[in-house]
Design an enzyme around this catalytic site. Structure first.
Site, mmCIF file in Angstrom:
data_model
loop_
_atom_site.group_PDB
_atom_site.id
_atom_site.type_symbol
_atom_site.label_atom_id
_atom_site.label_comp_id
_atom_site.label_asym_id
_atom_site.label_seq_id
_atom_site.Cartn_x
_atom_site.Cartn_y
_atom_site.Cartn_z
ATOM 1 N N GLU A 78 -11.622 2.884 6.090
ATOM 2 C CA GLU A 78 -10.521 3.267 6.966
ATOM 3 C C GLU A 78 -10.547 4.785 7.110
ATOM 4 O O GLU A 78 -9.778 5.505 6.477
ATOM 5 C CB GLU A 78 -9.178 2.792 6.405
ATOM 6 N N GLU A 94 0.824 -1.207 0.000
ATOM 7 C CA GLU A 94 0.000 0.000 0.000
ATOM 8 C C GLU A 94 0.862 1.262 0.000
ATOM 9 O O GLU A 94 1.622 1.496 0.943
ATOM 10 C CB GLU A 94 -0.907 0.034 1.235
#
Length: 271
Positions: free
Chosen positions: A249, A150
């Site tokens: 998130e 990521e």
């Protein structure tokens, strides 16, 4: 077009409750099909497993351990000289994932070591990351687990994080050349670093193995004031045929429950 599946990141959502197992129960009651979390390593995975079995929740994603947070670690995948620590952390993540029947692990790259310039160490860090990801790919393949990398923005969130753009991640994935290592797209980070979301999503879609969302700039709910048109992006992901989870998130502006109107509206429109 297939409707998107959303999972609650219980490191960020339902933090009104102290235990991960309690947050998972709250996520199930709210209608989520799955949960994800950053680091569960101070908790008993067996307790969370009981909740998932009782509720039918899936654990969609966990991260590899960060290393020593007090010493400045935030993942070890690209940090030269920490290869053994990385392998031990990966083994721990796999043990947790197997207990939780979790099929995705975010392999954290880590930070440029203190005192070093990014430009001076980037080649060595990339080589370390590629080597560690190839090792991880082989180990994860035996367990049927997908590894993910990521990009985290270096403009707001973490100036020292090594992996900071989808373009850099795509180049690394090309060098790793393993089918079970994919790209984790966090819209928040991508927008801050590069914008151009439509073209980047279309370009890198074949590499994407997981998606996360939060509004920009304040990292709140997708329907909070900000730069990103999430109904448009959700529709784009549907058109592209995205089959994975979309991880929530973000930092709720108030209580988690009070901020879920956006996802209930989405679910309601797909029934």
């Amino acid at each position: 077009m297939t409707a998107l599946k959303f999972c609650a990141n219980i490191s960020w959502l339902f933090t009104e409750l102290p235990e991960f197992s309690q947050r998972a129960q709250a996520a199930a009651r709210a209608g989520f099909q799955a949960v994800e979390a950053a680091w569960l390593y101070d908790s008993d995975p067996g307790e969370l497993r009981k909740v998932t079995e009782q509720t039918g929740l899936e654990v969609a994603l966990i991260n590899t351990p960060p290393g020593d947070l007090k010493s400045g670690d935030l993942g070890l995948g690209a940090v030269p000289g920490r290869e053994q620590d990385f392998r031990q952390g990966l083994a721990l993540a796999i043990n947790f994932a197997k207990t939780l029947d979790c099929k995705r692990i975010h392999v954290m790259a880590g930070r440029v070591p203190a005192g070093l310039q990014r430009s001076a160490t980037s080649m060595e860090m990339e080589a370390t990351f590629v080597q560690n990801l190839r090792y991880a790919a082989d180990v994860l393949a035996k367990e049927g687990i997908l590894g993910l990398i990521e990009p985290i923005n270096t403009r707001v969130t973490d100036p020292q994080y090594f992996l900071d753009s989808p373009h850099q991640a795509a180049e690394i994935l090309q060098k790793v050349d393993r089918p079970n290592i994919k790209l984790q797209m966090d819209v928040y980070h991508w927008q801050i670093m590069d914008g151009n979301l439509t073209q980047n999503i279309q370009k890198y879609f074949p590499l994407i193995g997981h998606v996360q969302v939060a509004q920009v700039p304040d990292r709140h709910e997708p329907d909070s004031p900000g730069e990103v048109n999430f109904p448009y992006l959700f529709n784009l992901l549907e058109k592209l045929g995205y089959q994975g989870y979309v991880g929530c998130e973000y930092k709720p502006m108030g209580s988690t429950e009070a901020g879920l109107d956006w996802v209930r509206k989405y679910w309601g429109g797909k029934k």
